[in-house]
Write an enzyme that holds these catalytic residues in place. Sequence first.
Site, PDB file in Angstrom:
ATOM      1  N   SER A 173      -3.310  10.403  14.065  1.00  0.00           N
ATOM      2  CA  SER A 173      -4.722  10.512  13.744  1.00  0.00           C
ATOM      3  C   SER A 173      -5.000  11.293  12.464  1.00  0.00           C
ATOM      4  O   SER A 173      -6.028  11.074  11.828  1.00  0.00           O
ATOM      5  CB  SER A 173      -5.473  11.144  14.916  1.00  0.00           C
ATOM      6  OG  SER A 173      -4.912  12.391  15.244  1.00  0.00           O
ATOM      7  N   HIS A 201      -6.227   4.527  16.819  1.00  0.00           N
ATOM      8  CA  HIS A 201      -6.529   4.190  15.422  1.00  0.00           C
ATOM      9  C   HIS A 201      -5.938   2.862  14.962  1.00  0.00           C
ATOM     10  O   HIS A 201      -6.149   2.461  13.823  1.00  0.00           O
ATOM     11  CB  HIS A 201      -6.074   5.323  14.498  1.00  0.00           C
ATOM     12  CG  HIS A 201      -6.745   6.622  14.808  1.00  0.00           C
ATOM     13  ND1 HIS A 201      -8.001   6.938  14.360  1.00  0.00           N
ATOM     14  CD2 HIS A 201      -6.350   7.667  15.572  1.00  0.00           C
ATOM     15  CE1 HIS A 201      -8.340   8.128  14.808  1.00  0.00           C
ATOM     16  NE2 HIS A 201      -7.356   8.589  15.549  1.00  0.00           N
ATOM     17  N   LYS A 233     -13.824   4.283  18.014  1.00  0.00           N
ATOM     18  CA  LYS A 233     -13.332   4.252  16.632  1.00  0.00           C
ATOM     19  C   LYS A 233     -13.625   2.874  16.045  1.00  0.00           C
ATOM     20  O   LYS A 233     -14.780   2.573  15.778  1.00  0.00           O
ATOM     21  CB  LYS A 233     -11.889   4.694  16.628  1.00  0.00           C
ATOM     22  CG  LYS A 233     -11.896   6.219  16.859  1.00  0.00           C
ATOM     23  CD  LYS A 233     -10.675   6.872  17.334  1.00  0.00           C
ATOM     24  CE  LYS A 233     -10.994   8.348  17.565  1.00  0.00           C
ATOM     25  NZ  LYS A 233      -9.976   9.055  18.306  1.00  0.00           N
TER      26      LYS A 233
HETATM   27  C1  LIG Z   1      -9.857  10.188  19.061  1.00  0.00           C
HETATM   28  C2  LIG Z   1      -8.565  10.165  19.788  1.00  0.00           C
HETATM   29  C3  LIG Z   1      -8.522  10.323  21.167  1.00  0.00           C
HETATM   30  C4  LIG Z   1      -9.734  10.698  21.969  1.00  0.00           C
HETATM   31  O1  LIG Z   1     -10.563   9.640  22.143  1.00  0.00           O
HETATM   32  P1  LIG Z   1     -12.093   9.949  22.538  1.00  0.00           P
HETATM   33  O2  LIG Z   1     -12.573   8.678  23.092  1.00  0.00           O
HETATM   34  O3  LIG Z   1     -12.748  10.353  21.262  1.00  0.00           O
HETATM   35  O4  LIG Z   1     -12.045  11.055  23.542  1.00  0.00           O
HETATM   36  C5  LIG Z   1      -7.320  10.178  21.799  1.00  0.00           C
HETATM   37  N1  LIG Z   1      -6.198   9.919  21.104  1.00  0.00           N
HETATM   38  C6  LIG Z   1      -6.192   9.800  19.767  1.00  0.00           C
HETATM   39  C7  LIG Z   1      -4.922   9.520  19.062  1.00  0.00           C
HETATM   40  C8  LIG Z   1      -7.383   9.926  19.075  1.00  0.00           C
HETATM   41  O5  LIG Z   1      -7.384   9.853  17.745  1.00  0.00           O
END
Ligand SMILES: *Cc1c(COP(=O)(O)O)cnc(C)c1O
Length: 383
Positions: A173, A201, A233
């Site tokens: 991330s 991602h 995302k």
């Molecule tokens: C953003 C993210 C999460 C968390 O997801 P949310 O739905 O925002 O709680 C989990 N794992 C990774 C790798 C992320 O980038």
Amino acid sequence: MRRTPDALRDGLAALDAAQLRRRASLPSPNAIDFSSNDYLGLARHPALAKAMAAAAASYGAGSGAAHLVTGHGPEHAALEAELADFVGRESALLFATGYMANLGVVGALVGRGDLVLSDALNHASLIDACTLSRAEMQRFPHLGHASAGHLLAEWRAGHPAASAAIITDAVFSMDGDLAPLPELAACARQHGAWLLADDAHGLGVLGAHGRGSCEHFNLDSEAVPVLVGTLGKAFGSFGAFVAGERDLIDWILQKARTYIYTTAPPQPVAAATRAALRLAESEGWRRTRLLTLIGDFRGRCATAGVPLSASTTPIQPLLLGDSGRALQVSEWLLERGLIVKAIRPPTVPAGSARLRIALSARHSDRDIAKLVELLAEALSLFP
Ligand SMILES: *Cc1c(COP(=O)(O)O)cnc(C)c1O
């Protein structure tokens, strides 16, 4: 430290002094946002808002209960089926957030006496999931599949009957690089371990149809049995899911405490995600546009002498090292209309503060040109 009120005040002052104090800020409405994870430009798409409003009119705002009580509705069920289909897995289960999905899924698969192997740069939610599972946690060096293999082989020799899991971000991330999923899959299979890939991602972005990191590497559910995806995302909505074989998903439904003991997300949110999924499938130009922008951005940076790391994804970090410098550059860019947030420890390792530049299909060529021009100027102003 005993956390008395005075100690908290001193602790905050110490964070200030180290340039590590965090603050939430309201978005500047006219600035160009290079920090959101809205990779396909769907978060503000009218089709999502419309689907959300229609579902709210039909079902109301709140789900009223947990999924296994009376909170599960037709929008959830349809979304689960569509997500499973999208990622080519038998079954999928929705969670309120990715954070909760990771806590629930890891805890359903390993426990006391078991092993979790975690990449050193895994997302905080995966680290917390490992801790909360009570399994023995061993970290392997970032991307170090050979180390993971050695650790797993050694542990397996002494624990032939226990569960083990390799846990990794599929796209990291804060760095944008890809986990060596084919190698990790081989290693997991050889030693009888689960492989969990968190594709927060990659989903919507990677692979010929945007089905994510597994499509990119051509890996099926045998290779990557536990696939976690998030919906906040690239899909521009909110929520998360785990996908895999039917029995695995049904097991997680029985055991994941962050699925069972929490209110189901509102159905309008699921309806918005369904609209996003349809757009991701029908408007492939969003993904190709994004890939073009990534190439354009990297080309311009090379010409302008802005040093990037090797990422091929929309996450393009610019390492600045010092937290104060990262903040200065970020503030300077904001004054010129660009939102590029500084990411500081402990989100990233000490001494590796950075600007995390995130590209989106909604950016224009001019946005990218302006970004690179100002980045180059900022680097010379704040050496
Ligand atoms: C953003 C993210 C999460 C968390 O997801 P949310 O739905 O925002 O709680 C989990 N794992 C990774 C790798 C992320 O980038």
